[in-house]
Scaffold this motif. Structure first.
Motif, PDB file in Angstrom:
ATOM      1  N   GLY A   1       0.821  -1.208   0.000  1.00  0.00           N
ATOM      2  CA  GLY A   1       0.000   0.000   0.000  1.00  0.00           C
ATOM      3  C   GLY A   1       0.853   1.254   0.000  1.00  0.00           C
ATOM      4  O   GLY A   1       1.769   1.385   0.804  1.00  0.00           O
ATOM      5  N   GLY A   2       0.566   2.170  -0.924  1.00  0.00           N
ATOM      6  CA  GLY A   2       1.282   3.437  -0.991  1.00  0.00           C
ATOM      7  C   GLY A   2       2.579   3.412  -1.767  1.00  0.00           C
ATOM      8  O   GLY A   2       3.201   4.467  -1.935  1.00  0.00           O
ATOM      9  N   ALA A   3       3.024   2.244  -2.258  1.00  0.00           N
ATOM     10  CA  ALA A   3       4.274   2.179  -3.020  1.00  0.00           C
ATOM     11  C   ALA A   3       4.129   2.960  -4.318  1.00  0.00           C
ATOM     12  O   ALA A   3       3.082   2.931  -4.969  1.00  0.00           O
ATOM     13  CB  ALA A   3       4.643   0.728  -3.322  1.00  0.00           C
ATOM     14  N   ALA A   4       5.192   3.650  -4.706  1.00  0.00           N
ATOM     15  CA  ALA A   4       5.140   4.505  -5.900  1.00  0.00           C
ATOM     16  C   ALA A   4       4.798   3.717  -7.155  1.00  0.00           C
ATOM     17  O   ALA A   4       4.167   4.248  -8.075  1.00  0.00           O
ATOM     18  CB  ALA A   4       6.477   5.227  -6.078  1.00  0.00           C
ATOM     19  N   TRP A   5       5.196   2.464  -7.200  1.00  0.00           N
ATOM     20  CA  TRP A   5       4.940   1.638  -8.376  1.00  0.00           C
ATOM     21  C   TRP A   5       3.850   0.602  -8.133  1.00  0.00           C
ATOM     22  O   TRP A   5       3.814  -0.438  -8.772  1.00  0.00           O
ATOM     23  CB  TRP A   5       6.224   0.963  -8.830  1.00  0.00           C
ATOM     24  CG  TRP A   5       7.138   1.889  -9.574  1.00  0.00           C
ATOM     25  CD1 TRP A   5       6.938   3.211  -9.831  1.00  0.00           C
ATOM     26  CD2 TRP A   5       8.392   1.551 -10.169  1.00  0.00           C
ATOM     27  NE1 TRP A   5       7.986   3.726 -10.541  1.00  0.00           N
ATOM     28  CE2 TRP A   5       8.901   2.740 -10.766  1.00  0.00           C
ATOM     29  CE3 TRP A   5       9.147   0.391 -10.255  1.00  0.00           C
ATOM     30  CZ2 TRP A   5      10.115   2.775 -11.439  1.00  0.00           C
ATOM     31  CZ3 TRP A   5      10.346   0.422 -10.922  1.00  0.00           C
ATOM     32  CH2 TRP A   5      10.834   1.598 -11.507  1.00  0.00           C
ATOM     33  N   ASN A   6       2.970   0.888  -7.208  1.00  0.00           N
ATOM     34  CA  ASN A   6       1.825   0.006  -6.973  1.00  0.00           C
ATOM     35  C   ASN A   6       0.855   0.199  -8.145  1.00  0.00           C
ATOM     36  O   ASN A   6      -0.014   1.076  -8.125  1.00  0.00           O
ATOM     37  CB  ASN A   6       1.159   0.347  -5.648  1.00  0.00           C
ATOM     38  CG  ASN A   6       0.044  -0.611  -5.285  1.00  0.00           C
ATOM     39  OD1 ASN A   6      -0.653  -1.130  -6.158  1.00  0.00           O
ATOM     40  ND2 ASN A   6      -0.142  -0.842  -3.994  1.00  0.00           N
ATOM     41  N   GLU A   7       1.008  -0.607  -9.171  1.00  0.00           N
ATOM     42  CA  GLU A   7       0.337  -0.364 -10.443  1.00  0.00           C
ATOM     43  C   GLU A   7      -1.156  -0.673 -10.434  1.00  0.00           C
ATOM     44  O   GLU A   7      -1.869  -0.318 -11.371  1.00  0.00           O
ATOM     45  CB  GLU A   7       1.013  -1.181 -11.553  1.00  0.00           C
ATOM     46  CG  GLU A   7       0.964  -2.684 -11.337  1.00  0.00           C
ATOM     47  CD  GLU A   7       1.762  -3.456 -12.379  1.00  0.00           C
ATOM     48  OE1 GLU A   7       2.424  -2.824 -13.221  1.00  0.00           O
ATOM     49  OE2 GLU A   7       1.708  -4.701 -12.356  1.00  0.00           O
ATOM     50  N   THR A   8      -1.657  -1.318  -9.372  1.00  0.00           N
ATOM     51  CA  THR A   8      -3.095  -1.615  -9.294  1.00  0.00           C
ATOM     52  C   THR A   8      -3.787  -0.845  -8.179  1.00  0.00           C
ATOM     53  O   THR A   8      -4.993  -0.972  -8.011  1.00  0.00           O
ATOM     54  CB  THR A   8      -3.313  -3.120  -9.069  1.00  0.00           C
ATOM     55  OG1 THR A   8      -2.793  -3.484  -7.780  1.00  0.00           O
ATOM     56  CG2 THR A   8      -2.654  -3.950 -10.154  1.00  0.00           C
ATOM     57  N   HIS A   9      -3.033  -0.094  -7.382  1.00  0.00           N
ATOM     58  CA  HIS A   9      -3.552   0.660  -6.235  1.00  0.00           C
ATOM     59  C   HIS A   9      -4.055  -0.270  -5.137  1.00  0.00           C
ATOM     60  O   HIS A   9      -4.906   0.108  -4.329  1.00  0.00           O
ATOM     61  CB  HIS A   9      -4.671   1.631  -6.657  1.00  0.00           C
ATOM     62  CG  HIS A   9      -4.292   2.546  -7.767  1.00  0.00           C
ATOM     63  ND1 HIS A   9      -5.197   3.355  -8.420  1.00  0.00           N
ATOM     64  CD2 HIS A   9      -3.076   2.806  -8.356  1.00  0.00           C
ATOM     65  CE1 HIS A   9      -4.583   4.040  -9.372  1.00  0.00           C
ATOM     66  NE2 HIS A   9      -3.292   3.721  -9.348  1.00  0.00           N
ATOM     67  N   LEU A  10      -3.497  -1.460  -5.088  1.00  0.00           N
ATOM     68  CA  LEU A  10      -3.850  -2.410  -4.030  1.00  0.00           C
ATOM     69  C   LEU A  10      -3.353  -1.884  -2.682  1.00  0.00           C
ATOM     70  O   LEU A  10      -2.238  -1.392  -2.570  1.00  0.00           O
ATOM     71  CB  LEU A  10      -3.200  -3.767  -4.315  1.00  0.00           C
ATOM     72  CG  LEU A  10      -3.422  -4.884  -3.295  1.00  0.00           C
ATOM     73  CD1 LEU A  10      -4.890  -5.299  -3.268  1.00  0.00           C
ATOM     74  CD2 LEU A  10      -2.530  -6.093  -3.620  1.00  0.00           C
ATOM     75  N   ASP A  11      -4.209  -1.997  -1.675  1.00  0.00           N
ATOM     76  CA  ASP A  11      -3.820  -1.601  -0.318  1.00  0.00           C
ATOM     77  C   ASP A  11      -4.499  -2.559   0.648  1.00  0.00           C
ATOM     78  O   ASP A  11      -5.492  -2.228   1.297  1.00  0.00           O
ATOM     79  CB  ASP A  11      -4.221  -0.156  -0.040  1.00  0.00           C
ATOM     80  CG  ASP A  11      -3.597   0.394   1.238  1.00  0.00           C
ATOM     81  OD1 ASP A  11      -2.832  -0.344   1.887  1.00  0.00           O
ATOM     82  OD2 ASP A  11      -3.877   1.552   1.583  1.00  0.00           O
ATOM     83  N   ASN A  12      -3.939  -3.769   0.732  1.00  0.00           N
ATOM     84  CA  ASN A  12      -4.512  -4.833   1.536  1.00  0.00           C
ATOM     85  C   ASN A  12      -3.834  -4.855   2.902  1.00  0.00           C
ATOM     86  O   ASN A  12      -2.622  -5.045   2.994  1.00  0.00           O
ATOM     87  CB  ASN A  12      -4.341  -6.179   0.818  1.00  0.00           C
ATOM     88  CG  ASN A  12      -4.970  -7.336   1.555  1.00  0.00           C
ATOM     89  OD1 ASN A  12      -4.437  -7.814   2.551  1.00  0.00           O
ATOM     90  ND2 ASN A  12      -6.107  -7.797   1.055  1.00  0.00           N
ATOM     91  N   ALA A  13      -4.598  -4.655   3.953  1.00  0.00           N
ATOM     92  CA  ALA A  13      -4.027  -4.520   5.299  1.00  0.00           C
ATOM     93  C   ALA A  13      -3.242  -5.765   5.698  1.00  0.00           C
ATOM     94  O   ALA A  13      -2.139  -5.652   6.271  1.00  0.00           O
ATOM     95  CB  ALA A  13      -5.136  -4.249   6.309  1.00  0.00           C
ATOM     96  N   ARG A  14      -3.775  -6.933   5.409  1.00  0.00           N
ATOM     97  CA  ARG A  14      -3.085  -8.164   5.794  1.00  0.00           C
ATOM     98  C   ARG A  14      -1.796  -8.328   4.991  1.00  0.00           C
ATOM     99  O   ARG A  14      -0.768  -8.719   5.551  1.00  0.00           O
ATOM    100  CB  ARG A  14      -4.005  -9.367   5.595  1.00  0.00           C
ATOM    101  CG  ARG A  14      -3.338 -10.719   5.885  1.00  0.00           C
ATOM    102  CD  ARG A  14      -2.747 -10.782   7.285  1.00  0.00           C
ATOM    103  NE  ARG A  14      -2.005 -12.017   7.517  1.00  0.00           N
ATOM    104  CZ  ARG A  14      -0.993 -12.142   8.359  1.00  0.00           C
ATOM    105  NH1 ARG A  14      -0.596 -11.097   9.094  1.00  0.00           N
ATOM    106  NH2 ARG A  14      -0.380 -13.287   8.503  1.00  0.00           N
TER     107      ARG A  14
END
Length: 535
Positions: free
Chosen positions: A443-456
Motif C-alpha cells: 500500500g502506498g508504493a510509488a509503483w503500486n500499479e493496481t492501487h492495491l492496499d490490503n491490510a493483511r
C-alpha cells in the motif's frame, strides 16, 4: 586421426590450450565461430582480452529517458546505469548477492541494523574518491515524503543512514530485513558523487567500468573504458555503444549483418531460426521476469473483485506460453513470485483458463457481459500486441469484450503505465519476493500499479522481511501470494525466459550467466570480452 571427441578430452585433461583447440577444430572442418563456442562448452576459458568496440542493441529507449536513477523505468536506463555505475552489491552469476562497491557487510542479531564496508580507494570518473557520504546521499535521493523514485518503497523501512567513517555505512531499520544486501542491488540504488551537502551529481559520472561520453535519450549512449576500474579482469572492451532499437526484427537483422555484437529480447517467433545461424549464439535463462495486466482496483469496473476474477479466468495462460512465448517461459498464477525464486508456493492451486467460471463471476457482479479498454504495445515485450489480441479472442467465450488499444511506443512507461486503468506491463526479475511485493503491491508504493492496499498483505510484508526462520518466512510468503492472486488487480499470465543473442567471439567468465536481468544481469559490458581467436 584426431577427432573432436579426442580434442575435447585433451582440453578437459589440460593437455591443450584454447588457441590450439580452436586451431585444430577448424582443421577438422568447424568454423572459427563454432570452434570458439565448443571451446566454451568444454570450459576452455581464456584469460580476459583487452580491446574492441562492443555494440549492443537494447529495446525500450525513450526520448523521456534520464540519467537520474530516481527516474529509471525502462531497460535502456537500467542497462546504461550498469555500464557507467556501481551499487553496494550485485547479483552474481550464481544469482546471490555479492560485493560491488561494498566488499563486505554484516547485520545485528535481528537484522535491524546493517553495516556495509566499502572497498577502499575506488574513484568516480572525475577522480573523486568514493566515501560513505556518497553512499548515504545516493540512497537518500530515493527517500522522503516528496520522493517519486520507484525505489522509494524498498527504503521505506529505513530510520537512519549513517556514514560511520569514510568507508563504512550503517543502515538502521524500523523492523528487521534479512534481504537488505539484495535490496542494495536494485537498479535505483546507483552510487553517485555527492557534494557532501546531500546533493548528487546526476550527469552520468559514476564509478563503473566505462565512462559515459554521450547520451541521446531514445537513441544511443557511447562509452570508453575506465582505465582505473577497481575490479581486476573486468571492463575489457575499449569502448561500448548502446543503441535503442525498438523493433525486434531490426535488432536481429543488425546482429546477423554485423551492426551489433549483442541484442536484447530475441523474438520468440524467430529465435529458432536465428539460433541456426553459425554467426549467432542465443542464450536463454529462466527468470522471474513476468508480464502483468494491471487493473486499477479503485476504478470501475475493476473495483469489483468479481470482475477482476472474471478477467483472470478469461486468460488462457498455457495458450499464451505456447503461442506467444513458444514455450520460452512458464505459466503464472496472478502473483509475481516465480518458480525460480525463493519461497515460491508450489502448492497453490494453478488458475487456468475457464470461460464458464469467468461468466459465473460476471454474474456475481450483476453483469451478463463486460466491455473494457485494454492498453497495450510491443514495448513490454516482443509480441505484446499479439498476446493482447489472443487474450481478446479467448475472453470472448466468457462474455468479455476487450477493446485492444495499441499505444505509442515512445513514452509508454510515462504515458500508459500507472496512467491507464487497464494496461500491459512487463517486470524484470527481482531476487526475492519482498522486493517485488514491496515495489508493486505494498500500500502506498510509488509503483503500486493496481492501487492495491490490503491490510493483511502490508502486515505480512513487514513481518516476513524481519523473520529469520526460513520455514516461517515460507508460510508468510505463501499467504502473500494467495492474497495477491485472489484479491489483487494483477493478472500474471506467465514468467518469461530471458532470450538474448550475441556473436560467438564474445567470451564470458565460466561461472555462468546472472539471471536477475538479461545480458548477464545487464553486466555483459563489464564481464565479457572478445576472444583472442577473433583478434
Amino acid at each position: 586421426m584426431t577427432t573432436l571427441e579426442q580434442l575435447k578430452l585433451a582440453a578437459l585433461d589440460g593437455r591443450i590450450n584454447r588457441r590450439d583447440f580452436v586451431k585444430q577444430s577448424t582443421a577438422l572442418g568447424l568454423t572459427v565461430a563454432a570452434a570458439g563456442t565448443l571451446a566454451n562448452s568444454v570450459a576452455l576459458a581464456e584469460e580476459p582480452q583487452k580491446g574492441g568496440n562492443y555494440r549492443v542493441a537494447l529495446d525500450d529507449g525513450n526520448t523521456t529517458d534520464s540519467i537520474d536513477p530516481a527516474t529509471y523505468e525502462g531497460s535502456f536506463q537500467i542497462g546504461q546505469a550498469r555500464v557507467f555505475g556501481n551499487y553496494l552489491t550485485e547479483i552474481t552469476p550464481d544469482n546471490v548477492a555479492g560485493p560491488d562497491l561494498a566488499e563486505s557487510w554484516e547485520a545485528n542479531a535481528d537484522a535491524t541494523s546493517w553495516t556495509f564496508n566499502l572497498t577502499k580507494g575506488v574513484e568516480f570518473h572525475n577522480g573523486k574518491t568514493v566515501t560513505a557520504t556518497d553512499v548515504v546521499d545516493s540512497l537518500n535521493h530515493h527517500r522522503g515524503p516528496d520522493s517519486t523514485s520507484g525505489g522509494s518503497a524498498l527504503l521505506a523501512n529505513i530510520t537512519d543512514l549513517v556514514a560511520v567513517d569514510a568507508n563504512t555505512v550503517r543502515i538502521d531499520l524500523e523492523s528487521g530485513s534479512a534481504d537488505m544486501p539484495y535490496v542494495m542491488t536494485d537498479y535505483h540504488m546507483l552510487v553517485l558523487p555527492s557534494d557532501g551537502e546531500g546533493n548528487l551529481d546526476v550527469s552520468g559520472i559514476g564509478t563503473g567500468p566505462y565512462v559515459l561520453d554521450s547520451f541521446e535519450p531514445g537513441i544511443e549512449s557511447i562509452f570508453h573504458r575506465n582505465p582505473n576500474y577497481f575490479k581486476e579482469g573486468k571492463a575489457n572492451f575499449e569502448s561500448v555503444e548502446y543503441h535503442a532499437v525498438a523493433d525486434a526484427n531490426a535488432r536481429e537483422s543488425g546482429l546477423v549483418t554485423g551492426q551489433f555484437d549483442s541484442i536484447i529480447s530475441v523474438d520468440t517467433k524467430t529465435v529458432d531460426f536465428l539460433a541456426q545461424n553459425p554467426g549467432v549464439r542465443v542464450d536463454e535463462v529462466a527468470s522471474g521476469a513476468h508480464a502483468t495486466l494491471a487493473m486499477h482496483i479503485d476504478v470501475a469496473p475493476f473495483d469489483d473483485n468479481n470482475v477482476r476474477m472474471a478477467l483472470k479466468y478469461g486468460m488462457d495462460r498455457q495458450g499464451a506460453v505456447d503461442v506467444v512465448l513458444r514455450g520460452h517461459g512458464t505459466i503464472g498464477n496472478d502473483h509475481p513470485v516465480a518458480p525460480t525464486m525463493p519461497y515460491y508456493d508450489a502448492d497453490q492451486e494453478q488458475r487456468m483458463y475457464d470461460p464458464d467460471k469467468a461468466m459465473w463471476y460476471l454474474k456475481q457482479s450483476g453483469l451478463d457481459s463486460l466491455a473494457v479498454k485494454f492498453s497495450t504495445s510491443d514495448v513490454p515485450f516482443p509480441g505484446g500486441v499479439d498476446f493482447s489480441v489472443l487474450y481478446q479472442e479467448k475472453a470472448k467465450a466468457a462474455g468479455i469484450e476487450l477493446d485492444v488499444v495499441r499505444e505509442s511506443a515512445d513514452g509508454y512507461w510515462s504515458n500508459v503505465w500507472l496512467v491507464q486503468p487497464f494496461s500491459l506491463v512487463a517486470w524484470g526479475a527481482r531476487p526475492t519476493p519482498d522486493m517485488i511485493l514491496s515495489l508493486a503491491y505494498a500500500g502506498g508504493a510509488a509503483w503500486n500499479e493496481t492501487h492495491l492496499d490490503n491490510a493483511r498483505l502490508n502486515e505480512i510484508l513487514v513481518e516476513a522481511r524481519a523473520e529469520l526462520d526460513d520455514a516461517k518466512r515460507a508460510e508468510m510468503y505463501a499467504e502473500a501470494q494467495m492474497i495477491v492472486s485472489n484479491e489483487g488487480g494483477t493478472i500474471v499470465p506467465f514468467f518469461t525466459n530471458y532470450l538474448f543473442a550475441s556473436t560467438p567471439n564474445l567470451v564470458r567468465a565460466s561461472e555462468g550467466l546472472s539471471g536477475d536481468w538479461t545480458l548477464d544481469g545487464y553486466r555483459s559490458a563489464e564481464r565479457w570480452w572478445y576472444s583472442a581467436d577473433s583478434a
